[in-house]
Design a protein around this motif. Structure first.
Motif, PDB file in Angstrom:
ATOM      1  N   ILE A 186      94.084 131.513  42.186  1.00 28.95           N
ATOM      2  CA  ILE A 186      93.718 130.706  43.348  1.00 28.95           C
ATOM      3  C   ILE A 186      94.735 130.922  44.453  1.00 28.95           C
ATOM      4  O   ILE A 186      95.930 131.115  44.184  1.00 28.95           O
ATOM      5  CB  ILE A 186      93.640 129.207  42.951  1.00 28.95           C
ATOM      6  N   THR A 187      94.279 130.960  45.686  1.00 27.83           N
ATOM      7  CA  THR A 187      95.185 131.028  46.835  1.00 27.83           C
ATOM      8  C   THR A 187      95.142 129.692  47.563  1.00 27.83           C
ATOM      9  O   THR A 187      94.157 128.951  47.482  1.00 27.83           O
ATOM     10  CB  THR A 187      94.783 132.139  47.823  1.00 27.83           C
ATOM     11  N   PHE A 188      96.206 129.404  48.274  1.00 25.08           N
ATOM     12  CA  PHE A 188      96.266 128.147  49.016  1.00 25.08           C
ATOM     13  C   PHE A 188      95.297 128.171  50.197  1.00 25.08           C
ATOM     14  O   PHE A 188      94.735 127.153  50.579  1.00 25.08           O
ATOM     15  CB  PHE A 188      97.692 127.903  49.520  1.00 25.08           C
ATOM     16  N   GLY A 189      95.080 129.372  50.753  1.00 29.04           N
ATOM     17  CA  GLY A 189      94.236 129.491  51.941  1.00 29.04           C
ATOM     18  C   GLY A 189      92.775 129.202  51.673  1.00 29.04           C
ATOM     19  O   GLY A 189      92.142 128.426  52.377  1.00 29.04           O
ATOM     20  N   SER A 190      92.198 129.830  50.626  1.00 28.34           N
ATOM     21  CA  SER A 190      90.767 129.654  50.362  1.00 28.34           C
ATOM     22  C   SER A 190      90.491 128.578  49.325  1.00 28.34           C
ATOM     23  O   SER A 190      89.422 127.974  49.310  1.00 28.34           O
ATOM     24  CB  SER A 190      90.153 130.971  49.890  1.00 28.34           C
ATOM     25  N   ALA A 191      91.450 128.341  48.417  1.00 31.44           N
ATOM     26  CA  ALA A 191      91.339 127.311  47.366  1.00 31.44           C
ATOM     27  C   ALA A 191      90.125 127.521  46.469  1.00 31.44           C
ATOM     28  O   ALA A 191      89.596 126.564  45.902  1.00 31.44           O
ATOM     29  CB  ALA A 191      91.305 125.919  47.992  1.00 31.44           C
ATOM     30  N   GLN A 192      89.677 128.759  46.315  1.00 36.44           N
ATOM     31  CA  GLN A 192      88.487 129.041  45.520  1.00 36.44           C
ATOM     32  C   GLN A 192      88.836 129.166  44.038  1.00 36.44           C
ATOM     33  O   GLN A 192      89.758 129.881  43.661  1.00 36.44           O
ATOM     34  CB  GLN A 192      87.839 130.347  45.991  1.00 36.44           C
ATOM     35  N   ILE A 193      88.062 128.450  43.198  1.00 38.75           N
ATOM     36  CA  ILE A 193      88.160 128.603  41.748  1.00 38.75           C
ATOM     37  C   ILE A 193      86.919 129.357  41.292  1.00 38.75           C
ATOM     38  O   ILE A 193      85.794 128.971  41.651  1.00 38.75           O
ATOM     39  CB  ILE A 193      88.240 127.238  41.038  1.00 38.75           C
ATOM     40  N   ALA A 194      87.117 130.397  40.530  1.00 40.57           N
ATOM     41  CA  ALA A 194      85.999 131.236  40.104  1.00 40.57           C
ATOM     42  C   ALA A 194      84.919 130.391  39.437  1.00 40.57           C
ATOM     43  O   ALA A 194      85.185 129.659  38.481  1.00 40.57           O
ATOM     44  CB  ALA A 194      86.496 132.315  39.139  1.00 40.57           C
ATOM     45  N   GLY A 195      83.703 130.472  39.974  1.00 40.49           N
ATOM     46  CA  GLY A 195      82.569 129.756  39.402  1.00 40.49           C
ATOM     47  C   GLY A 195      82.478 128.293  39.781  1.00 40.49           C
ATOM     48  O   GLY A 195      81.518 127.613  39.418  1.00 40.49           O
ATOM     49  N   LYS A 196      83.468 127.767  40.518  1.00 43.44           N
ATOM     50  CA  LYS A 196      83.475 126.338  40.859  1.00 43.44           C
ATOM     51  C   LYS A 196      83.435 126.080  42.366  1.00 43.44           C
ATOM     52  O   LYS A 196      83.103 124.983  42.798  1.00 43.44           O
ATOM     53  CB  LYS A 196      84.727 125.652  40.287  1.00 43.44           C
ATOM     54  N   GLY A 197      83.808 127.061  43.152  1.00 41.03           N
ATOM     55  CA  GLY A 197      83.846 126.860  44.596  1.00 41.03           C
ATOM     56  C   GLY A 197      85.216 126.410  45.067  1.00 41.03           C
ATOM     57  O   GLY A 197      86.211 126.483  44.340  1.00 41.03           O
ATOM     58  N   ALA A 198      85.273 125.935  46.310  1.00 42.43           N
ATOM     59  CA  ALA A 198      86.547 125.534  46.917  1.00 42.43           C
ATOM     60  C   ALA A 198      86.996 124.181  46.375  1.00 42.43           C
ATOM     61  O   ALA A 198      86.223 123.225  46.350  1.00 42.43           O
ATOM     62  CB  ALA A 198      86.404 125.471  48.431  1.00 42.43           C
ATOM     63  N   GLU A 199      88.253 124.108  45.945  1.00 42.89           N
ATOM     64  CA  GLU A 199      88.840 122.861  45.441  1.00 42.89           C
ATOM     65  C   GLU A 199      90.245 122.713  46.024  1.00 42.89           C
ATOM     66  O   GLU A 199      91.250 123.055  45.390  1.00 42.89           O
ATOM     67  CB  GLU A 199      88.893 122.864  43.909  1.00 42.89           C
ATOM     68  N   PRO A 200      90.353 122.197  47.261  1.00 42.27           N
ATOM     69  CA  PRO A 200      91.660 122.091  47.935  1.00 42.27           C
ATOM     70  C   PRO A 200      92.690 121.270  47.160  1.00 42.27           C
ATOM     71  O   PRO A 200      93.877 121.611  47.165  1.00 42.27           O
ATOM     72  CB  PRO A 200      91.310 121.416  49.270  1.00 42.27           C
ATOM     73  N   ASN A 201      92.263 120.180  46.504  1.00 41.10           N
ATOM     74  CA  ASN A 201      93.224 119.355  45.764  1.00 41.10           C
ATOM     75  C   ASN A 201      93.830 120.124  44.595  1.00 41.10           C
ATOM     76  O   ASN A 201      95.012 119.963  44.269  1.00 41.10           O
ATOM     77  CB  ASN A 201      92.550 118.083  45.247  1.00 41.10           C
ATOM     78  N   VAL A 202      93.021 120.953  43.967  1.00 39.01           N
ATOM     79  CA  VAL A 202      93.518 121.766  42.856  1.00 39.01           C
ATOM     80  C   VAL A 202      94.506 122.804  43.380  1.00 39.01           C
ATOM     81  O   VAL A 202      95.569 123.039  42.780  1.00 39.01           O
ATOM     82  CB  VAL A 202      92.354 122.446  42.112  1.00 39.01           C
ATOM     83  N   ALA A 203      94.180 123.433  44.524  1.00 40.21           N
ATOM     84  CA  ALA A 203      95.085 124.423  45.112  1.00 40.21           C
ATOM     85  C   ALA A 203      96.418 123.772  45.473  1.00 40.21           C
ATOM     86  O   ALA A 203      97.494 124.344  45.235  1.00 40.21           O
ATOM     87  CB  ALA A 203      94.447 125.050  46.347  1.00 40.21           C
ATOM     88  N   GLY A 204      96.364 122.569  46.036  1.00 45.90           N
ATOM     89  CA  GLY A 204      97.593 121.867  46.392  1.00 45.90           C
ATOM     90  C   GLY A 204      98.461 121.605  45.180  1.00 45.90           C
ATOM     91  O   GLY A 204      99.692 121.777  45.220  1.00 45.90           O
ATOM     92  N   ALA A 205      97.817 121.190  44.071  1.00 50.78           N
ATOM     93  CA  ALA A 205      98.575 120.927  42.843  1.00 50.78           C
ATOM     94  C   ALA A 205      99.152 122.213  42.270  1.00 50.78           C
ATOM     95  O   ALA A 205     100.302 122.249  41.802  1.00 50.78           O
ATOM     96  CB  ALA A 205      97.669 120.250  41.814  1.00 50.78           C
ATOM     97  N   ALA A 206      98.373 123.301  42.305  1.00 47.31           N
ATOM     98  CA  ALA A 206      98.816 124.575  41.727  1.00 47.31           C
ATOM     99  C   ALA A 206     100.075 125.090  42.408  1.00 47.31           C
ATOM    100  O   ALA A 206     100.976 125.631  41.750  1.00 47.31           O
ATOM    101  CB  ALA A 206      97.695 125.607  41.829  1.00 47.31           C
ATOM    102  N   PHE A 207     100.154 124.927  43.731  1.00 51.40           N
ATOM    103  CA  PHE A 207     101.318 125.429  44.460  1.00 51.40           C
ATOM    104  C   PHE A 207     102.420 124.373  44.580  1.00 51.40           C
ATOM    105  O   PHE A 207     103.494 124.652  45.099  1.00 51.40           O
ATOM    106  CB  PHE A 207     100.898 125.922  45.848  1.00 51.40           C
ATOM    107  N   GLY A 208     102.153 123.172  44.064  1.00 48.77           N
ATOM    108  CA  GLY A 208     103.169 122.125  44.112  1.00 48.77           C
ATOM    109  C   GLY A 208     103.876 121.923  42.788  1.00 48.77           C
ATOM    110  O   GLY A 208     104.845 121.162  42.710  1.00 48.77           O
ATOM    111  N   LEU A 209     103.372 122.572  41.730  1.00 49.10           N
ATOM    112  CA  LEU A 209     103.968 122.442  40.402  1.00 49.10           C
ATOM    113  C   LEU A 209     104.710 123.715  40.013  1.00 49.10           C
ATOM    114  O   LEU A 209     104.389 124.811  40.492  1.00 49.10           O
ATOM    115  CB  LEU A 209     102.879 122.156  39.361  1.00 49.10           C
ATOM    116  N   LYS A 210     105.644 123.567  39.110  1.00 42.60           N
ATOM    117  CA  LYS A 210     106.361 124.733  38.597  1.00 42.60           C
ATOM    118  C   LYS A 210     105.536 125.389  37.496  1.00 42.60           C
ATOM    119  O   LYS A 210     104.754 124.715  36.812  1.00 42.60           O
ATOM    120  CB  LYS A 210     107.716 124.309  38.037  1.00 42.60           C
ATOM    121  N   PRO A 211     105.693 126.699  37.310  1.00 40.75           N
ATOM    122  CA  PRO A 211     104.991 127.373  36.211  1.00 40.75           C
ATOM    123  C   PRO A 211     105.283 126.683  34.879  1.00 40.75           C
ATOM    124  O   PRO A 211     106.424 126.299  34.591  1.00 40.75           O
ATOM    125  CB  PRO A 211     105.554 128.789  36.257  1.00 40.75           C
ATOM    126  N   GLY A 212     104.243 126.503  34.075  1.00 43.15           N
ATOM    127  CA  GLY A 212     104.354 125.824  32.791  1.00 43.15           C
ATOM    128  C   GLY A 212     104.053 124.347  32.873  1.00 43.15           C
ATOM    129  O   GLY A 212     103.804 123.699  31.846  1.00 43.15           O
TER     130      GLY A 212
END
Length: 727
Positions: free
Chosen positions: A630-656
């Protein structure tokens, strides 16, 4: 003298008497229709609205409404009223903002703007033509007076349009995108994170948790966002309607009536003791007179081809089309039922008519016809065109084309435009009219939006055209049917007078009447109260709403309304809601899903506790696992469409790391971040500067005026002022 002495001794009494008289005089003025005191309590009687202190007068509104009504006959009174209101609000907002910015519009600017609207090169040509129009209007030439007044109205209306354009240009000039912003956007477009996730849809979660939303919860949400949920006063209505439709007997009577024209009939006038013999339609010697005398619709003498009939075949009964395409001259077909009418059709005449026409032309254009290289005026072009027509003949036409024509496409073909169908849609209608009314070899002049055409008919391909005479009898309700309809409606209205909503609804349904409701209806509701597909007239909608919003009409009241075509509607006022924040009932459909989704996220978080995991979410809630980049710009999840809240969480958390429950667009996510790529070093993102800037300008252009309107102090007193005048 004694009296004068007494008065001098009792001056206090004189003061009191004069004071009382003055008070009576002043009080009379204070409480008059236009008094200051009355304005304090009821507002200015000459004002239907106010925006940020700028008045909208009764006269201004009614005048604008009258103009809009005359130009838009297809709109209801409420639709026109609301459209005019919105336009006036927007206009005053723009004028106020433009004034703050020091913007003005000169008459010269308006003339230039209007000239472009008419496709003219400059304002001088428009001024000349409008001057001629004014002169013709002063001479009393038919139609020119109204045309001139229409232009004056459009001229005045153009000013706020130009001001809006100037204002938006000024504002958007302040939009700028830095190279740093472009770099941030490029990083957001490129940098990606990879995640594992578990997902449960809201629909599946609702099956597990029976979440209910109370009115108090909706009201609390509405109070958090008051600007978005401000509501006008509304009413809830129930109604029973009785459309004035013909009965089966009326249908049969119309059929019997038209059948008598198939055979000769004798009509007896008992009052005047006269017998009138009506010949059969087939034996009529003059079809146009026969139709004019006995049909509900006028005679149409146009000749049409059978090929043209096929274009409308899908809209007509099959047996009707079969007769039109196979019948012979003099034959009568029918009766055919088309819509709410019966028809007898006689193939009256046939003749050879042009099916397609070959022509050549010489085009003489002038300023305003789209040819920017031409400087001559229309009058100069007319003089030139007349001189060419005067000398044109079959022998010199080609030479004249080469010398004068300004149509480059046909000029290279000696002026020929080839064959044109008699019903062509891709040619100027004035040109087509000439083709259909002239014979081979004829040369003449016509004018279109392209200029003056000197046309020569080069050839005509004929086909057989037919003239059809139609006896049409509309199927309308008889007086007996209308009387019964009114009697049923009146009886129902009497039976429900003073009854509860339940009694109103139950009786309507028990009788099998047309019952329906309309909820959260504003005074200037723009949708029809009764579905137009029912055939019911909506002309009384404004009267119904004026009655419902009248302060003397209380919930539980009912009233019978009759339209001009004798439709009947009995309306029951269920409830009234004052202006203010929207009620829970009126916004439940919109707000309830938002609150349900919030509660479901809370339930998931409560169950998963302080250490959420994808496995726990899957096992406890039936969530489905997956993975995606997922990228922060498009926030696309494969098969699910755009999910901005998920993108925000993905780039706000540390790996793991594992997230808490995330509110998505269609369901709840729990994610575990696997990797977050290093932010790429962007060497040059200037190519994005223009793109971002244009997107920002477009958004600003679309949202600025609505945003200003939303933040403005607007008072709408149309209901109080106009309805009071019309009661």
């Amino acid at each position: 003298m004694a009296i004068l002495g007494d008065i001098r001794k009792q001056t206090w009494l004189l003061v009191v008497v004069i004071g009382v008289a003055m008070l009576a005089f002043v009080a009379g003025d204070l409480f008059s229709e236009n008094s200051v005191v009355k304005r304090i309590f009821t507002g200015d009687p000459n004002e239907v609205g106010n925006i940020n202190g700028e008045s909208i007068s009764v006269a201004e509104f009614i005048n604008a409404q009258s103009i809009a009504s005359s130009n838009q006959n297809n709109l209801s009174q409420n639709q026109v009223s609301q459209q005019v209101w919105n336009n006036l609000i927007t206009k005053k907002i723009i004028l106020a903002q433009a004034e703050k910015a020091g913007l003005e519009v000169s008459d010269d600017e308006v003339w230039s703007f209007m000239a472009k609207q008419y496709g003219m090169v400059d304002a001088a040509e428009l001024k000349t033509q409008i001057g001629q129009l004014k002169s013709q209007a002063e001479q009393g030439i038919q139609g020119t007076g109204q045309a001139y007044q229409n232009f004056i109205m459009m001229f005045e209306e153009a000013k706020p349009n130009i001001l809006r354009q100037k204002y938006m240009e000024l504002v958007t000039m302040g939009v700028a995108t830095t190279s740093k912003e472009a770099e941030f956007q490029q990083v957001a477009n490129i940098q990606n994170a990879t995640i594992d996730y578990a997902f449960a849809s809201y629909d599946d979660l609702k099956k597990k948790y029976k979440v209910e939303i109370t009115d108090d919860e909706i009201n609390a949400y509405v109070k958090k966002y008051p600007k978005f949920y401000e509501s006008e006063a509304t009413v809830d209505l129930s109604y029973v309607y009785f459309p004035a439709t013909p009965s089966a007997e009326d249908d049969q009577n119309a059929l019997n009536d038209i059948k008598k024209y198939l055979t000769g009939t004798v009509v007896v006038d008992k009052v005047n003791n006269i017998n009138d013999t009506i010949p059969s339609f087939a034996s009529a010697s003059n079809d146009s007179i026969y139709v004019s005398k006995y049909s509900d619709r006028p005679f149409v003498g146009q000749f049409i081809t059978r090929k043209e009939i096929q274009q409308y075949a899908a809209q007509l009964p099959a047996d009707y089309v079969d007769f039109l395409t196979t019948g012979s001259v003099g034959q009568v077909g029918g009766p055919f039922k088309t819509g709410n009418a019966y028809q007898l059709v006689k193939i009256s005449k046939s003749k050879e008519i042009a099916d397609s026409i070959s022509s050549s032309h010489i085009l003489i254009s002038y300023k305003g016809t789209g040819n920017e290289t031409v400087t001559r005026t229309r009058d100069e072009a007319k003089v030139l065109a007349d001189s060419i027509v005067a000398q044109a003949n079959a022998g010199n036409f080609t030479a004249l084309v080469n010398q004068y024509s300004e149509d480059p496409g046909s000029k290279v073909k000696n002026g020929s435009i080839g064959w044109t169908s008699r019903s062509a849609q891709n040619i100027a209608p004035e040109y087509l009219q000439f083709l259909n009314t002239h014979k081979t070899g004829e040369i003449g002049l016509t004018e279109s939006r392209f200029g003056f055409h000197i046309i020569k008919i080069d050839g005509v391909k004929n086909t057989t055209g037919y003239q059809f005479a139609n006896i049409i009898k509309d199927i309308t309700p008889s007086q007996a049917t209308s009387d019964k309809n009114f009697s049923d409606a009146r009886t129902f209205a009497q039976d429900v007078q003073g009854k509860s909503l339940n009694d109103f609804a139950n009786l309507a349904q028990k009788k099998g009447f047309n019952y329906n409701t309309a909820e959260n209806v504003t005074r200037y509701y723009t949708q029809p109260l009764v579905d137009p597909s029912t055939g019911f007239s909506n002309e009384k909608d404004n009267d119904i709403l004026r009655w419902a919003f009248n302060k003397d009409t209380k919930p539980g009241s009912s009233f019978l309304f009759t339209t001009t075509n004798e439709d009947q509607i009995i309306v029951h006022l269920n409830a009234k809601t004052s202006k203010g924040l929207a009620s829970a009932k009126s916004v439940r459909k919109e707000v309830e899903p938002i609150l349900i989704h919030q509660k479901l996220v809370e339930e998931v978080n409560k169950k998963l506790g302080a250490s959420p995991s994808l496995d726990a979410f899957a096992s406890n809630f039936g969530a489905v696992k997956g993975n995606s980049s997922i990228t922060f710009g498009s926030a696309q999840i494969a098969g699910k469409g755009a999910e901005p809240n998920v993108a925000g969480a993905a780039f706000g958390l540390k790996p793991g790391s594992v997230s808490k429950a995330i509110k998505g667009n269609t369901g709840v996510y729990v994610i575990q971040v696997k990797t977050v790529a290093e932010a790429p070093k962007v060497e040059d993102a200037t190519f994005l500067v223009d793109q971002i800037e244009q997107q920002t300008k477009q958004k600003l252009t679309q949202q600025l005026i609505p945003s200003i309107i939303m933040s403005s102090d607007i008072t709408d007193s149309r209901m109080e002022k106009l309805d009071r005048q019309q009661m």
